[in-house]
Design an enzyme around this catalytic site. Sequence first.
Site, PDB file in Angstrom:
ATOM      1  N   GLU A   3      39.809  40.796  35.129  1.00  0.00           N
ATOM      2  CA  GLU A   3      40.998  41.158  35.893  1.00  0.00           C
ATOM      3  C   GLU A   3      42.207  40.437  35.300  1.00  0.00           C
ATOM      4  O   GLU A   3      42.090  39.716  34.302  1.00  0.00           O
ATOM      5  CB  GLU A   3      40.778  40.824  37.374  1.00  0.00           C
ATOM      6  CG  GLU A   3      39.563  41.573  37.926  1.00  0.00           C
ATOM      7  CD  GLU A   3      39.354  41.428  39.425  1.00  0.00           C
ATOM      8  OE1 GLU A   3      40.319  41.130  40.150  1.00  0.00           O
ATOM      9  OE2 GLU A   3      38.216  41.630  39.877  1.00  0.00           O
ATOM     10  N   ARG A 247      34.339  52.406  43.725  1.00  0.00           N
ATOM     11  CA  ARG A 247      34.131  50.977  43.453  1.00  0.00           C
ATOM     12  C   ARG A 247      33.666  50.302  44.738  1.00  0.00           C
ATOM     13  O   ARG A 247      34.247  50.524  45.803  1.00  0.00           O
ATOM     14  CB  ARG A 247      35.441  50.321  42.971  1.00  0.00           C
ATOM     15  CG  ARG A 247      36.066  50.978  41.747  1.00  0.00           C
ATOM     16  CD  ARG A 247      35.259  50.765  40.484  1.00  0.00           C
ATOM     17  NE  ARG A 247      34.979  49.360  40.226  1.00  0.00           N
ATOM     18  CZ  ARG A 247      35.839  48.513  39.664  1.00  0.00           C
ATOM     19  NH1 ARG A 247      37.030  48.911  39.305  1.00  0.00           N
ATOM     20  NH2 ARG A 247      35.498  47.254  39.451  1.00  0.00           N
TER      21      ARG A 247
END
Length: 257
Positions: A3, A247
């Site tokens: 991320e 997700r």
Amino acid sequence: MPEGDTIRYAAKRVGAALFGHQIRSIETPHPRHARDRWPERLNGQAVRSVDAHGKHLFLRFEGGLTLHSHLRMTGKWGVYTPGQRWRRSPRRAWLVIRTKGHEVVQFDGPVLELMTDSRTRFDQRLAALGPDVLADHFDEHAFLCRLREDDPTRGIGDALLDQRTVAGIGNLWKAEACFAVSLDPWQRTAEVPDEEALAVVLAARGAMQKSVEKGLRMNASVYGRAGLPCPRCNTRVQARGQGEDNRTTFWCPRCQG
Ligand SMILES: [Zn+2]
């Protein structure tokens, strides 16, 4: 999946290894780049800066060329001293940059391209990116505008993953930030007031900034903890796929109800 915090941390390390140091060699071992002639095109050029926007990393060279990288699910940046054992196989290296004191390696890099500086500004994919959650000054106004332009029936958890709305948040920080501010990730964005939408992004930002500083992550409260007790109220943490990309989102149905 890396991320924004992981990428920014990598940018710091890669920048420290390359900025101000003479580059001795650039190699692109992967066959896909065999004809790109990057070593010739970048020959003798110093690195001007290394920066990140969301999950994208930019290695900018003095001559006006920029290497753009996105690691997607599997890629990784490594910074080593010469002779130090790499943490992934050399066969998986797509880019190797050597200075006197360092070897900078991108492994398994599905997105690695050499572009002009002006293309990095006008490239449609890059221009579409929302404000960087880790920018020195986070653009709250731009974030709210983009959130409100998007489909209002989308769950806020799903919306936070859209890199066009805010760049850099991935599945882990989405789940943790929603938990931190007791926000139900399934709540439609239309029903999430501006203050709450800002609070969840700023919670992600704060936690990610700490992660960039230290280079490691704290223990997750809900992410990856399906069926385990919520650290606040002991209710079992739930997990379910969300959004078009399905997700998995993790949340406490009681604290975040
Ligand atoms: Zn709870």
